[in-house]
Design an enzyme around this catalytic site. Structure first.
Site, PDB file in Angstrom:
ATOM      1  NE  ARG A  15     131.654  21.635  66.090  1.00  0.00           N
ATOM      2  CZ  ARG A  15     132.284  21.456  67.031  1.00  0.00           C
ATOM      3  NH1 ARG A  15     132.727  22.539  66.870  1.00  0.00           N
ATOM      4  NH2 ARG A  15     131.267  21.108  68.116  1.00  0.00           N
ATOM      5  N   GLY A 139     136.447  25.830  75.331  1.00  0.00           N
ATOM      6  CA  GLY A 139     136.807  26.495  76.205  1.00  0.00           C
ATOM      7  C   GLY A 139     137.276  26.578  77.267  1.00  0.00           C
TER       8      GLY A 139
HETATM    9  C1  UD1 Z   1     132.130  21.232  75.708  1.00  0.00           C
HETATM   10  C2  UD1 Z   1     131.963  22.276  76.378  1.00  0.00           C
HETATM   11  C3  UD1 Z   1     133.161  22.793  76.218  1.00  0.00           C
HETATM   12  C4  UD1 Z   1     134.606  22.059  76.397  1.00  0.00           C
HETATM   13  C5  UD1 Z   1     134.236  20.908  75.166  1.00  0.00           C
HETATM   14  C6  UD1 Z   1     135.329  20.153  75.616  1.00  0.00           C
HETATM   15  C7  UD1 Z   1     129.684  23.430  76.614  1.00  0.00           C
HETATM   16  C8  UD1 Z   1     129.414  24.687  76.568  1.00  0.00           C
HETATM   17  N1  UD1 Z   1     131.167  23.693  76.506  1.00  0.00           N
HETATM   18  O1  UD1 Z   1     131.910  22.428  73.758  1.00  0.00           O
HETATM   19  O2  UD1 Z   1     133.843  24.145  77.632  1.00  0.00           O
HETATM   20  O3  UD1 Z   1     135.878  22.735  75.925  1.00  0.00           O
HETATM   21  O4  UD1 Z   1     132.801  21.112  75.226  1.00  0.00           O
HETATM   22  O5  UD1 Z   1     135.053  19.019  74.559  1.00  0.00           O
HETATM   23  O6  UD1 Z   1     129.860  22.798  77.639  1.00  0.00           O
HETATM   24  N2  UD1 Z   1     125.033  17.520  74.435  1.00  0.00           N
HETATM   25  C9  UD1 Z   1     123.964  17.136  74.523  1.00  0.00           C
HETATM   26  N3  UD1 Z   1     123.232  18.116  75.049  1.00  0.00           N
HETATM   27  C10 UD1 Z   1     123.236  19.122  74.171  1.00  0.00           C
HETATM   28  C11 UD1 Z   1     124.482  19.807  73.732  1.00  0.00           C
HETATM   29  C12 UD1 Z   1     125.663  18.844  73.516  1.00  0.00           C
HETATM   30  O7  UD1 Z   1     124.552  16.263  74.644  1.00  0.00           O
HETATM   31  O8  UD1 Z   1     122.253  20.222  73.955  1.00  0.00           O
HETATM   32  C13 UD1 Z   1     126.392  16.424  74.567  1.00  0.00           C
HETATM   33  C14 UD1 Z   1     127.499  15.814  72.453  1.00  0.00           C
HETATM   34  O9  UD1 Z   1     126.549  14.816  72.464  1.00  0.00           O
HETATM   35  C15 UD1 Z   1     128.579  15.737  73.104  1.00  0.00           C
HETATM   36  C16 UD1 Z   1     129.031  16.659  74.248  1.00  0.00           C
HETATM   37  O10 UD1 Z   1     127.211  16.864  74.946  1.00  0.00           O
HETATM   38  O11 UD1 Z   1     128.968  14.625  72.923  1.00  0.00           O
HETATM   39  C17 UD1 Z   1     129.995  18.104  74.381  1.00  0.00           C
HETATM   40  O12 UD1 Z   1     128.597  18.722  73.542  1.00  0.00           O
HETATM   41  P1  UD1 Z   1     129.253  19.682  72.260  1.00  0.00           P
HETATM   42  O13 UD1 Z   1     128.562  20.145  71.362  1.00  0.00           O
HETATM   43  O14 UD1 Z   1     130.633  18.614  71.242  1.00  0.00           O
HETATM   44  O15 UD1 Z   1     130.228  20.527  73.229  1.00  0.00           O
HETATM   45  P2  UD1 Z   1     131.590  21.139  72.434  1.00  0.00           P
HETATM   46  O16 UD1 Z   1     131.164  22.298  71.519  1.00  0.00           O
HETATM   47  O17 UD1 Z   1     132.733  20.495  71.956  1.00  0.00           O
HETATM   48 CA    CA Z   2     132.906  18.466  71.215  1.00  0.00          CA
END
Ligand code: UD1
Ligand code: CA
Length: 457
Positions: A15, A139
């Site tokens: 995004r 979430g």
């Molecule tokens: C996540 C939470 C959500 C919470 C939010 C808070 C989950 C499923 N959801 O959603 O409940 O309200 O954060 O900000 O956990 N990342 C990885 N590898 C991956 C996916 C993500 O390292 O495969 C890391 C991203 O770089 C990021 C963090 O995890 O720093 C959160 O990922 P993001 O995709 O932003 O999650 P949200 O949809 O915001």
């Molecule tokens: Ca996030």
């Protein structure tokens, strides 16, 4: 040591619509990720693992020696990301703090509160939650009648009723490490995004009859996750306010915090006044009793005490006490100014050394020059330092007076106490104590105003 931290930072940050991995975007001059690492360090965590994936090389470079780096080759979700840190924690027993790389406002104090609550409740997992006016995108925390946490539902999987919940998961958790990685490996990606959700571990714990705790943040701003550039700007604004407040509390006057922009690493001494429309960036250090601005930009500048900088730009340059810069001066990289140097109206300096008490007060270009003490550079002086191929140095020794509109064709050296005549183009060295003048004789033709009349007669 019974406390470790995993920072999830493998996501691309779709995004953000950027070539740069999300966690490397800057907030007040430092990457988002560096803030999160700082908070963990500030909370006393010694073992930190950052999970990298998208742009792994550049993210790992930013991490440097501050933490270990685990790789997530494919971004299959937050639970999958955490699992990649498993091999680094095989011998570890204790509390595992999980943070996200995209929440730079998180404070050490908050992490310590979370850890304290987790320890005292004896929970298997404790989640940090926040009440958000607009919970969209986060979430949601589902609780039972007694207020116990039941599960976390992602926005995309939430029912219309669940979407009404305004308590959200901040993405920060404290887990008991024992059994955590086994549990993670049993999760499945049965959800709207087809991802392995770390949030599912909460429901799994509840179902197995383990305690799940929650700590609710009073200031939800602290956990704003940055997903797009609008949120980036919002977080930047908040961080800017925090930085300015800290400066003001420490004795710096900020005339208008709304038009003052100071990076996080900047240091400013007491009784210095920052005037409006001023940007102070990078690793700039400013002493006491200075007046900075209005309308100035300092990037990696080192400024002594009692310095005034008005409507000017200073980059990668240093100056000692009592200097006066501007209005409208440009110090390009590589200048070293002594005490009480004056660089005035519309003067540009580059890679030059200027000794104590010397002045470049008006409309000059000084590049690759070494200027001694108490030198006065007349208005409009130019160091001609470039011959189209190479840059050449100019040396101006102590006590020299350069006449107005002098061209100094480098390489050239003007000896101590010498004077150059106004308008001269100096192409060879001048020994000390001399006058150097290069000037055609002035021809005066009288009665020029009557010349047309004469012709007619
Ligand atoms: C996540 C939470 C959500 C919470 C939010 C808070 C989950 C499923 N959801 O959603 O409940 O309200 O954060 O900000 O956990 N990342 C990885 N590898 C991956 C996916 C993500 O390292 O495969 C890391 C991203 O770089 C990021 C963090 O995890 O720093 C959160 O990922 P993001 O995709 O932003 O999650 P949200 O949809 O915001
Ligand atoms: Ca996030």
């Amino acid at each position: 040591m019974d406390l470790a931290t995993v920072i999830l930072a493998a996501g691309k940050g779709t995004r953000m619509k950027s070539k740069l991995p999300k966690v490397l975007h800057n907030v007040c001059g430092s990457t988002m990720l560096s803030y999160v690492i700082d908070s963990a360090v500030g909370a006393g965590v010694k073992k930190i693992i950052v999970v990298v994936g998208y742009g792994a090389d550049v993210v790992a470079r930013e991490v440097g020696v501050r933490a270990q780096v685990a790789h997530q080759a494919e971004q299959l979700g937050t639970a999958h990301a955490l699992m990649q840190a498993g091999p680094f924690l095989s011998d570890f027993k204790g509390r595992l703090l999980v943070l996200c790389g995209d929440t730079p406002l998180i404070e050490s104090r908050t992490l310590l509160d979370l850890i304290r609550s987790h320890r005292s409740s004896g929970a298997a997992a404790t989640v940090l939650t926040a009440i958000m006016e607009d919970p969209a995108g986060y979430g949601r925390v589902v609780r039972d009648n007694q207020g116990g946490v039941v599960k976390i539902v992602e926005q995309k999987d939430a029912s219309p009723e669940e979407k009404q919940i305004n308590e959200v998961n901040t993405g920060v958790y404290c887990f008991e490490s024992e059994g955590l990685f086994e549990d993670l490996s049993t999760l499945s990606p049965n959800n709207a995004q087809g991802e392995y959700y770390l949030t599912d571990i909460i429901e799994m714990n509840v179902r197995r009859g383990r305690r799940v705790g929650a700590v609710t943040l009073e200031n939800p701003m602290e956990l704003t996750g940055i997903n797009d550039r609008a949120q980036l700007a919002e977080v930047e604004r908040f961080m800017r306010g925090r930085i300015l407040k800290d400066l003001m509390i420490s004795g710096v006057t900020v005339i208008d915090p709304h038009s003052t922009f100071v990076d996080r690493k900047v240091k400013i001494g007491r009784d210095t006044v920052i005037h409006p429309f001023t940007f102070i960036e990078g690793s700039t250090v400013i002493g006491e009793d200075c007046n900075i601005g209005p309308g100035s930009r300092l990037i990696n500048a080192v400024v002594g005490n009692g310095v005034s900088i008005q409507n000017s730009i200073v980059t990668d340059s240093s100056m000692e006490d009592g200097c006066s810069i501007g209005p409208f001066s440009h110090l390009r990289p590589g200048n070293t100014l002594g005490r009480e140097v004056k660089v005035g109206n519309y003067s540009e300096l580059k890679k030059s050394v200027v000794g104590d008490g010397s002045k470049v007060p008006h409309l000059s270009y000084v590049g690759d020059a070494t200027i001694g003490k108490n030198v006065n550079i007349g208005a409009g002086t130019i160091t001609c330092n470039y011959d189209g191929r190479n840059k050449w140095p100019t040396m101006i020794d102590d006590g020299v007076l350069i006449g107005s509109n002098t061209n100094l064709v480098a390489p050239v050296k003007i000896g101590a106490r010498s004077v150059t005549g106004a308008g001269s183009t100096i192409t060879r060295d001048v020994p000390e104590g001399s006058l150097a003048v290069e000037r055609a004789k002035v021809k005066v033709i009288p009665d020029w105003d009557k010349r047309d009349k004469k012709k007619k007669d």
